[in-house]
Scaffold this motif. Sequence first.
Motif, PDB file in Angstrom:
ATOM      1  N   LYS A  28      -0.631 -17.220  -4.900  1.00 23.44           N
ATOM      2  CA  LYS A  28      -0.921 -16.621  -3.764  1.00 23.44           C
ATOM      3  C   LYS A  28      -1.472 -15.989  -3.446  1.00 23.44           C
ATOM      4  O   LYS A  28      -2.098 -15.051  -4.531  1.00 23.44           O
ATOM      5  CB  LYS A  28       1.049 -16.325  -3.471  1.00 23.44           C
ATOM      6  N   ASP A  31       1.379 -10.766  -0.351  1.00 23.70           N
ATOM      7  CA  ASP A  31       2.042 -10.174  -0.226  1.00 23.70           C
ATOM      8  C   ASP A  31       2.185 -11.021   0.873  1.00 23.70           C
ATOM      9  O   ASP A  31       3.254 -11.458   1.535  1.00 23.70           O
ATOM     10  CB  ASP A  31       1.438  -9.496   1.498  1.00 23.70           C
ATOM     11  N   GLU A  32       2.192 -12.323   0.185  1.00 28.66           N
ATOM     12  CA  GLU A  32       2.807 -13.581   0.464  1.00 28.66           C
ATOM     13  C   GLU A  32       3.650 -13.913  -0.611  1.00 28.66           C
ATOM     14  O   GLU A  32       4.059 -13.377  -1.588  1.00 28.66           O
ATOM     15  CB  GLU A  32       1.880 -14.627   0.283  1.00 28.66           C
ATOM     16  N   LEU A  33       4.819 -14.898  -0.170  1.00 29.38           N
ATOM     17  CA  LEU A  33       6.001 -15.445  -0.750  1.00 29.38           C
ATOM     18  C   LEU A  33       6.061 -16.477  -1.592  1.00 29.38           C
ATOM     19  O   LEU A  33       6.706 -17.096  -1.944  1.00 29.38           O
ATOM     20  CB  LEU A  33       7.754 -15.057  -0.383  1.00 29.38           C
ATOM     21  N   THR A  34       5.242 -17.380  -0.521  1.00 25.08           N
ATOM     22  CA  THR A  34       5.007 -18.760  -0.960  1.00 25.08           C
ATOM     23  C   THR A  34       4.060 -19.104  -2.005  1.00 25.08           C
ATOM     24  O   THR A  34       2.875 -19.017  -1.778  1.00 25.08           O
ATOM     25  CB  THR A  34       4.537 -19.924  -0.188  1.00 25.08           C
TER      26      THR A  34
END
Length: 96
Positions: A28, A31-34
């Motif tokens: 990832k 700054d991404e969550l997934t």
Amino acid sequence: SGQEVNGVVEVLGTASIPNFGFYKIELKRPDELTWLTLQAGNRAVQGGKLGDWDTRRLTPGEYQLGLVVVDNQARLSPPCVVQVRVTLSPFTTPEQ
């Protein structure tokens, strides 16, 4: 952690816990969550090759590469996460 990588990168490490089930390599942007699962393996590995990561289609920049090991009761171990910078692969000309 902190390395610059490009092209096809060997992912090395250890994926071995009591009652081993499987491991997965995930990716990832910071700054991404997934997380995106890149590969998984169903054999324990002790200090060896976990897989290959092809960075050639990624946008250059910062990424997090994670390793999660799961036991045979579906319990996840704490992830091992490293920060890397993907750079452009050197231009190569096709062989004729």
